[in-house]
Scaffold this motif. Structure first.
Motif, PDB file in Angstrom:
ATOM      1  N   GLU A 246       0.819  -1.218   0.000  1.00 14.41           N
ATOM      2  CA  GLU A 246       0.000   0.000   0.000  1.00 14.41           C
ATOM      3  C   GLU A 246       0.851   1.266   0.000  1.00 14.41           C
ATOM      4  O   GLU A 246       0.475   2.274  -0.606  1.00 14.41           O
ATOM      5  N   LEU A 269       7.167  -3.488  -7.921  1.00 15.37           N
ATOM      6  CA  LEU A 269       5.707  -3.541  -7.997  1.00 15.37           C
ATOM      7  C   LEU A 269       5.200  -2.997  -9.320  1.00 15.37           C
ATOM      8  O   LEU A 269       4.250  -3.537  -9.905  1.00 15.37           O
ATOM      9  N   ASP A 270       5.815  -1.943  -9.797  1.00 13.38           N
ATOM     10  CA  ASP A 270       5.416  -1.388 -11.090  1.00 13.38           C
ATOM     11  C   ASP A 270       5.619  -2.411 -12.199  1.00 13.38           C
ATOM     12  O   ASP A 270       4.755  -2.606 -13.061  1.00 13.38           O
ATOM     13  N   ALA A 273       3.046  -5.456 -11.691  1.00 14.21           N
ATOM     14  CA  ALA A 273       1.674  -5.088 -11.995  1.00 14.21           C
ATOM     15  C   ALA A 273       1.494  -4.821 -13.485  1.00 14.21           C
ATOM     16  O   ALA A 273       0.496  -5.239 -14.090  1.00 14.21           O
ATOM     17  N   ALA A 274       2.438  -4.113 -14.095  1.00 13.41           N
ATOM     18  CA  ALA A 274       2.323  -3.792 -15.518  1.00 13.41           C
ATOM     19  C   ALA A 274       2.334  -5.050 -16.379  1.00 13.41           C
ATOM     20  O   ALA A 274       1.615  -5.138 -17.381  1.00 13.41           O
ATOM     21  N   GLU A 293      -2.075  -5.738  -7.571  1.00 12.99           N
ATOM     22  CA  GLU A 293      -3.040  -4.901  -8.283  1.00 12.99           C
ATOM     23  C   GLU A 293      -2.823  -3.449  -7.886  1.00 12.99           C
ATOM     24  O   GLU A 293      -2.635  -3.142  -6.702  1.00 12.99           O
ATOM     25  N   ARG A 294      -2.867  -2.565  -8.863  1.00 13.93           N
ATOM     26  CA  ARG A 294      -2.770  -1.140  -8.568  1.00 13.93           C
ATOM     27  C   ARG A 294      -4.033  -0.672  -7.861  1.00 13.93           C
ATOM     28  O   ARG A 294      -5.150  -1.116  -8.158  1.00 13.93           O
ATOM     29  N   GLN A 295      -3.856   0.220  -6.906  1.00 14.60           N
ATOM     30  CA  GLN A 295      -4.969   0.922  -6.278  1.00 14.60           C
ATOM     31  C   GLN A 295      -4.508   2.334  -5.968  1.00 14.60           C
ATOM     32  O   GLN A 295      -3.329   2.655  -6.112  1.00 14.60           O
ATOM     33  N   GLY A 298      -1.051   3.256  -4.392  1.00 17.32           N
ATOM     34  CA  GLY A 298      -0.166   2.120  -4.200  1.00 17.32           C
ATOM     35  C   GLY A 298      -0.683   0.868  -4.868  1.00 17.32           C
ATOM     36  O   GLY A 298      -1.202   0.902  -5.981  1.00 17.32           O
ATOM     37  N   TYR A 299      -0.558  -0.261  -4.152  1.00 16.13           N
ATOM     38  CA  TYR A 299      -0.911  -1.563  -4.689  1.00 16.13           C
ATOM     39  C   TYR A 299      -1.592  -2.373  -3.590  1.00 16.13           C
ATOM     40  O   TYR A 299      -1.597  -1.997  -2.419  1.00 16.13           O
TER      41      TYR A 299
END
Length: 306
Positions: A246, A269-270, A273-274, A293-295, A298-299
């Motif tokens: 997060e 994380l980038d 997720a990408a 998952e992106r939120q 954050g994630y």
């Protein structure tokens, strides 16, 4: 790539002999990636003061995050997930757990291997993410011999050099002196035989090393690839399923270089997720397999479901 099963495995059930003893349970996620079968094996869990991970974070915001996960802030008990990869030729462990000398709640890998029907002699390779006790101290048996006698042991060159440097014990800080002494003693046994590698190298077919520094100076993740699909074994580069996802930019007390580790988390994380890539985390829940998952801001970590 498919999740082929999620199982609950118990050593007591497998033995069928000790029904009155507390049962150790493994949440094991198995996934297929091309010719690879990937399992997670529990080494138990750690018991840590909250400040070891949460120290230095914005306290009000941190407490709000932890409350949403129904977790206390004074004591955390992260699981320890050792990744096992089998492709018909190689049987590979990523890290070896804590062994008997770190915490009584960890060091259970031998039991997990038994539940999976594997002997220590069958392991062909061990690849270390880094040299902290819960990942390395399971290396040696009671006679100071390697637990996996037929394995080729592999570690990132920068990580190996850091833990075997005599100056590390004086520079690492008093709270981690035992980490340095323990790593140096264990790695000395492998000094003439360990295979060292660097960022980007393919250490075995379909397994590439990815430098993810900060938690330790030479921490490595491993990208497992089968065809067009991949899984990232992240070790402690993503050390928990709450604040690390997060608020990846927050410093964590568990990281030796908090600023570098935060930058690494953001990049990792980038990327994950990408690419919609699955990940396996050493201290993530439910066996450690899931995706990011992106939120907003954050994630979030989403456990893989069977």
């Amino acid at each position: 790539m498919t999740i082929t099963r999620r199982t609950l495995l118990t050593s007591a059930t497998a033995a069928g002999l000790l029904p009155l003893l507390p049962r150790r349970i493994w949440a094991g996620s198995t996934l297929a990636l091309g010719p690879m079968q990937i399992d997670t094996l529990s080494d138990g869990h750690l018991v840590l003061p909250g400040d070891f991970i949460l120290g230095g974070m914005p306290q009000a915001e941190m407490q709000d995050i932890l409350s949403r996960y129904a977790l206390p802030t004074d004591r955390l008990e992260p699981p320890c997930n050792v990744t096992l990869l089998r492709d018909g030729t190689h049987t590979v462990l990523f890290d070896v757990g804590a062994g008997p000398d770190f915490m009584p709640t960890a060091g259970k890998l031998a039991e997990a291997l038994d539940v999976f029907g594997l002997t220590t002699e069958e392991v062909t390779h061990v690849a270390f993410t880094h040299g902290h006790p819960d990942h390395l101290w399971g290396l040696l048996d009671e006679f100071d011999e390697p637990v996996f006698p037929n394995a080729t042991y592999m570690m990132g060159q920068a990580e190996f050099e850091y833990w075997t440097d005599p100056a590390t014990v004086d520079s690492i800080g008093a709270e981690r002196t035992a980490f340095a002494l323990g790593a140096a003693r264990r790695l000395a046994v492998l000094a003439d035989s360990i295979t060292l590698f660097n960022d980007g190298e393919e250490i075995l077919p379909g397994i590439a090393a990815r430098l993810t520094p900060g938690h330790t100076p030479g921490h490595m993740a491993f990208e497992l690839r089968g065809g067009s699909e991949a899984v990232m074994v992240v070790g402690d580069a993503l050390g928990n399923h709450h604040v690390a996802f997060e608020q990846p930019g927050w410093p964590s007390g568990s990281d030796q270089d908090a600023e570098t580790a935060a930058a690494t988390r953001g990049r990792l994380l980038d990327q994950i997720a990408a690419a919609q890539m699955r990940l396996i985390g050493y201290h993530l829940p439910g066996g450690g397999i899931g995706h990011a998952e992106r939120q907003a801001g954050g994630y979030r970590f989403v456990e893989e479901q069977a």
